[in-house]
Design a protein around this motif. Structure first.
Motif, PDB file in Angstrom:
ATOM      1  N   ALA A  23      30.418 -46.814  24.153  1.00 31.39           N
ATOM      2  CA  ALA A  23      31.256 -45.674  23.752  1.00 31.39           C
ATOM      3  C   ALA A  23      32.599 -45.702  24.482  1.00 31.39           C
ATOM      4  O   ALA A  23      33.114 -44.667  24.902  1.00 31.39           O
ATOM      5  CB  ALA A  23      30.528 -44.360  24.001  1.00 31.39           C
ATOM      6  N   GLY A  24      33.133 -46.897  24.650  1.00 33.09           N
ATOM      7  CA  GLY A  24      34.437 -47.057  25.273  1.00 33.09           C
ATOM      8  C   GLY A  24      34.449 -47.143  26.778  1.00 33.09           C
ATOM      9  O   GLY A  24      35.477 -47.469  27.378  1.00 33.09           O
ATOM     10  N   GLU A  25      33.318 -46.883  27.416  1.00 29.73           N
ATOM     11  CA  GLU A  25      33.239 -46.914  28.884  1.00 29.73           C
ATOM     12  C   GLU A  25      32.789 -48.284  29.372  1.00 29.73           C
ATOM     13  O   GLU A  25      31.796 -48.828  28.896  1.00 29.73           O
ATOM     14  CB  GLU A  25      32.267 -45.848  29.385  1.00 29.73           C
ATOM     15  N   ASP A  26      33.510 -48.826  30.341  1.00 27.88           N
ATOM     16  CA  ASP A  26      33.169 -50.123  30.907  1.00 27.88           C
ATOM     17  C   ASP A  26      31.922 -49.985  31.781  1.00 27.88           C
ATOM     18  O   ASP A  26      31.921 -49.255  32.772  1.00 27.88           O
ATOM     19  CB  ASP A  26      34.331 -50.658  31.745  1.00 27.88           C
ATOM     20  N   VAL A  27      30.847 -50.679  31.392  1.00 21.97           N
ATOM     21  CA  VAL A  27      29.585 -50.618  32.131  1.00 21.97           C
ATOM     22  C   VAL A  27      29.168 -52.014  32.594  1.00 21.97           C
ATOM     23  O   VAL A  27      27.999 -52.256  32.891  1.00 21.97           O
ATOM     24  CB  VAL A  27      28.468 -49.991  31.263  1.00 21.97           C
ATOM     25  N   THR A  28      30.122 -52.928  32.680  1.00 21.23           N
ATOM     26  CA  THR A  28      29.828 -54.327  32.978  1.00 21.23           C
ATOM     27  C   THR A  28      29.030 -54.502  34.262  1.00 21.23           C
ATOM     28  O   THR A  28      28.136 -55.348  34.340  1.00 21.23           O
ATOM     29  CB  THR A  28      31.133 -55.135  33.069  1.00 21.23           C
ATOM     30  N   SER A  29      29.341 -53.714  35.277  1.00 21.45           N
ATOM     31  CA  SER A  29      28.690 -53.890  36.578  1.00 21.45           C
ATOM     32  C   SER A  29      27.498 -52.972  36.787  1.00 21.45           C
ATOM     33  O   SER A  29      26.887 -52.977  37.862  1.00 21.45           O
ATOM     34  CB  SER A  29      29.704 -53.661  37.695  1.00 21.45           C
ATOM     35  N   ALA A  30      27.122 -52.183  35.785  1.00 18.35           N
ATOM     36  CA  ALA A  30      26.025 -51.226  35.940  1.00 18.35           C
ATOM     37  C   ALA A  30      24.667 -51.932  35.937  1.00 18.35           C
ATOM     38  O   ALA A  30      24.456 -52.900  35.215  1.00 18.35           O
ATOM     39  CB  ALA A  30      26.069 -50.183  34.825  1.00 18.35           C
ATOM     40  N   GLY A  31      23.730 -51.420  36.750  1.00 14.44           N
ATOM     41  CA  GLY A  31      22.369 -51.930  36.767  1.00 14.44           C
ATOM     42  C   GLY A  31      21.517 -51.261  35.704  1.00 14.44           C
ATOM     43  O   GLY A  31      21.977 -50.372  34.981  1.00 14.44           O
ATOM     44  N   PRO A  32      20.234 -51.657  35.587  1.00 11.28           N
ATOM     45  CA  PRO A  32      19.378 -51.135  34.517  1.00 11.28           C
ATOM     46  C   PRO A  32      19.243 -49.610  34.501  1.00 11.28           C
ATOM     47  O   PRO A  32      19.328 -48.994  33.432  1.00 11.28           O
ATOM     48  CB  PRO A  32      18.027 -51.805  34.799  1.00 11.28           C
ATOM     49  N   GLU A  33      19.036 -48.981  35.674  1.00  8.59           N
ATOM     50  CA  GLU A  33      18.888 -47.526  35.685  1.00  8.59           C
ATOM     51  C   GLU A  33      20.179 -46.840  35.278  1.00  8.59           C
ATOM     52  O   GLU A  33      20.176 -45.868  34.502  1.00  8.59           O
ATOM     53  CB  GLU A  33      18.462 -47.031  37.069  1.00  8.59           C
ATOM     54  N   ALA A  34      21.300 -47.358  35.751  1.00  6.69           N
ATOM     55  CA  ALA A  34      22.593 -46.793  35.372  1.00  6.69           C
ATOM     56  C   ALA A  34      22.830 -46.949  33.875  1.00  6.69           C
ATOM     57  O   ALA A  34      23.399 -46.058  33.229  1.00  6.69           O
ATOM     58  CB  ALA A  34      23.715 -47.453  36.165  1.00  6.69           C
ATOM     59  N   MET A  35      22.407 -48.077  33.304  1.00  6.24           N
ATOM     60  CA  MET A  35      22.569 -48.289  31.874  1.00  6.24           C
ATOM     61  C   MET A  35      21.797 -47.240  31.073  1.00  6.24           C
ATOM     62  O   MET A  35      22.281 -46.738  30.050  1.00  6.24           O
ATOM     63  CB  MET A  35      22.095 -49.692  31.484  1.00  6.24           C
ATOM     64  N   ILE A  36      20.602 -46.908  31.528  1.00  2.00           N
ATOM     65  CA  ILE A  36      19.820 -45.875  30.843  1.00  2.00           C
ATOM     66  C   ILE A  36      20.575 -44.555  30.865  1.00  2.00           C
ATOM     67  O   ILE A  36      20.666 -43.841  29.856  1.00  2.00           O
ATOM     68  CB  ILE A  36      18.427 -45.725  31.485  1.00  2.00           C
ATOM     69  N   ARG A  37      21.153 -44.221  32.013  1.00  2.00           N
ATOM     70  CA  ARG A  37      21.909 -42.968  32.127  1.00  2.00           C
ATOM     71  C   ARG A  37      23.187 -42.999  31.287  1.00  2.00           C
ATOM     72  O   ARG A  37      23.691 -41.947  30.889  1.00  2.00           O
ATOM     73  CB  ARG A  37      22.233 -42.694  33.595  1.00  2.00           C
ATOM     74  N   LYS A  38      23.700 -44.196  31.028  1.00  2.00           N
ATOM     75  CA  LYS A  38      24.887 -44.326  30.183  1.00  2.00           C
ATOM     76  C   LYS A  38      24.536 -44.274  28.704  1.00  2.00           C
ATOM     77  O   LYS A  38      25.421 -44.261  27.846  1.00  2.00           O
ATOM     78  CB  LYS A  38      25.612 -45.648  30.476  1.00  2.00           C
ATOM     79  N   GLY A  39      23.236 -44.292  28.389  1.00  3.71           N
ATOM     80  CA  GLY A  39      22.830 -44.154  26.994  1.00  3.71           C
ATOM     81  C   GLY A  39      22.298 -45.404  26.340  1.00  3.71           C
ATOM     82  O   GLY A  39      22.247 -45.490  25.110  1.00  3.71           O
ATOM     83  N   LEU A  40      21.844 -46.369  27.131  1.00  2.30           N
ATOM     84  CA  LEU A  40      21.310 -47.607  26.581  1.00  2.30           C
ATOM     85  C   LEU A  40      19.848 -47.765  26.991  1.00  2.30           C
ATOM     86  O   LEU A  40      19.505 -47.616  28.158  1.00  2.30           O
ATOM     87  CB  LEU A  40      22.130 -48.801  27.072  1.00  2.30           C
ATOM     88  N   ALA A  41      18.984 -48.046  26.028  1.00  2.00           N
ATOM     89  CA  ALA A  41      17.564 -48.292  26.308  1.00  2.00           C
ATOM     90  C   ALA A  41      17.181 -49.661  25.781  1.00  2.00           C
ATOM     91  O   ALA A  41      17.698 -50.106  24.754  1.00  2.00           O
ATOM     92  CB  ALA A  41      16.692 -47.211  25.670  1.00  2.00           C
ATOM     93  N   THR A  42      16.261 -50.317  26.486  1.00  2.00           N
ATOM     94  CA  THR A  42      15.876 -51.686  26.146  1.00  2.00           C
ATOM     95  C   THR A  42      14.367 -51.789  25.964  1.00  2.00           C
ATOM     96  O   THR A  42      13.598 -51.269  26.777  1.00  2.00           O
ATOM     97  CB  THR A  42      16.302 -52.667  27.260  1.00  2.00           C
ATOM     98  N   VAL A  43      13.959 -52.475  24.904  1.00  2.00           N
ATOM     99  CA  VAL A  43      12.552 -52.811  24.683  1.00  2.00           C
ATOM    100  C   VAL A  43      12.451 -54.329  24.765  1.00  2.00           C
ATOM    101  O   VAL A  43      12.954 -55.039  23.891  1.00  2.00           O
ATOM    102  CB  VAL A  43      12.053 -52.302  23.317  1.00  2.00           C
TER     103      VAL A  43
END
Length: 235
Positions: free
Chosen positions: A61-81
């Motif tokens: 959504a336009g926010e740079d999340v390149t350096s984010a870890g898995p938990e941070a990614m979840i909080r940014k709105g991304l989930a992985t299966v």
């Protein structure tokens, strides 16, 4: 919603992903296709924050999340299966679902509403809600990990090989559910070796070979123009 630009991933001296770029719009399902070793799962794990890129950028959504870890990614709105279908085997189906909502644990009403929605979407899970997750069949465990991922209310869902090792009838059910999630407005990135099924539900597709994007286009364009014998068998 998701933008990946010039992504490179290395395992020591081995470069597994070589400067790929891809995008997924809000509510769009993109498929990432290719043979084993093409770099598909590595790309997914890098987007999820489990691997650090050697170069390139990732935006949600336009926010740079390149350096984010898995938990941070979840909080940014991304989930992985992931393809490993990692359930908590000694916990019940209902308890596994609740763990998926951990970042929303203070929103009790919303979590309860989402749990009921998942049990409606996956009625076989509703039938087994008090059963230990380790006793479920492979198809039921796949349903559970998808439903658990949805409990975080993601903007983007990454699915890595959801049909792997499942009977054809169960694969049909899984893809029916993926279609329902797509129609709800969710952005989905699907890694899948079942080309026909993937292209049935995808809006667009990227074909990877040897860590690069070999072709991209709408699902129809990829289906008509791509020599999958060459992609998968090197012919």
């Amino acid at each position: 919603m998701l933008e990946v630009a010039d992504l490179e991933v290395r395992y020591g001296a081995i470069q597994a992903v070589r400067g790929i770029s891809l995008t997924a719009k809000r509510g769009e399902l993109i498929a990432l296709l290719g043979a084993n070793g093409a770099g598909k799962s590595t790309t997914i794990m890098c987007i999820a924050g489990a691997l650090k890129p050697a170069a390139g950028s990732i935006r949600i959504a336009g926010e740079d999340v390149t350096s984010a870890g898995p938990e941070a990614m979840i909080r940014k709105g991304l989930a992985t299966v992931t393809e490993t279908r990692d359930v908590f085997p000694d916990l019940t189906v209902a308890e596994n679902l609740m763990l998926g909502s951990y970042i929303r644990r203070h929103d009790r009403a919303g979590v309860t509403e989402d749990r009921e929605r998942m049990l409606t979407l996956f009625p076989r899970l509703a039938e087994r809600s008090s059963q230990p997750a380790g006793t479920l069949s492979g198809g039921e465990q796949q349903m559970l990990v998808i439903a658990r991922a949805m409990m975080s209310r993601p903007k983007v869902l990454l699915l890595d090989e959801p049909s792997l090792g499942l009977a054809p009838a169960i694969v049909d059910q899984i893809f029916e559910m993926i279609g329902v999630l797509k129609r709800s407005g969710l952005t989905i990135v699907l890694v899948e070796q079942n080309i026909a099924k993937a292209l049935e539900v995808a809006d667009r597709a990227y074909v990877m070979r040897l860590g690069r994007i070999a072709a991209s286009g709408t699902a129809g364009e990829i289906s008509a123009a791509t020599d999958f014998n060459a992609v998968y068998l090197g012919g």
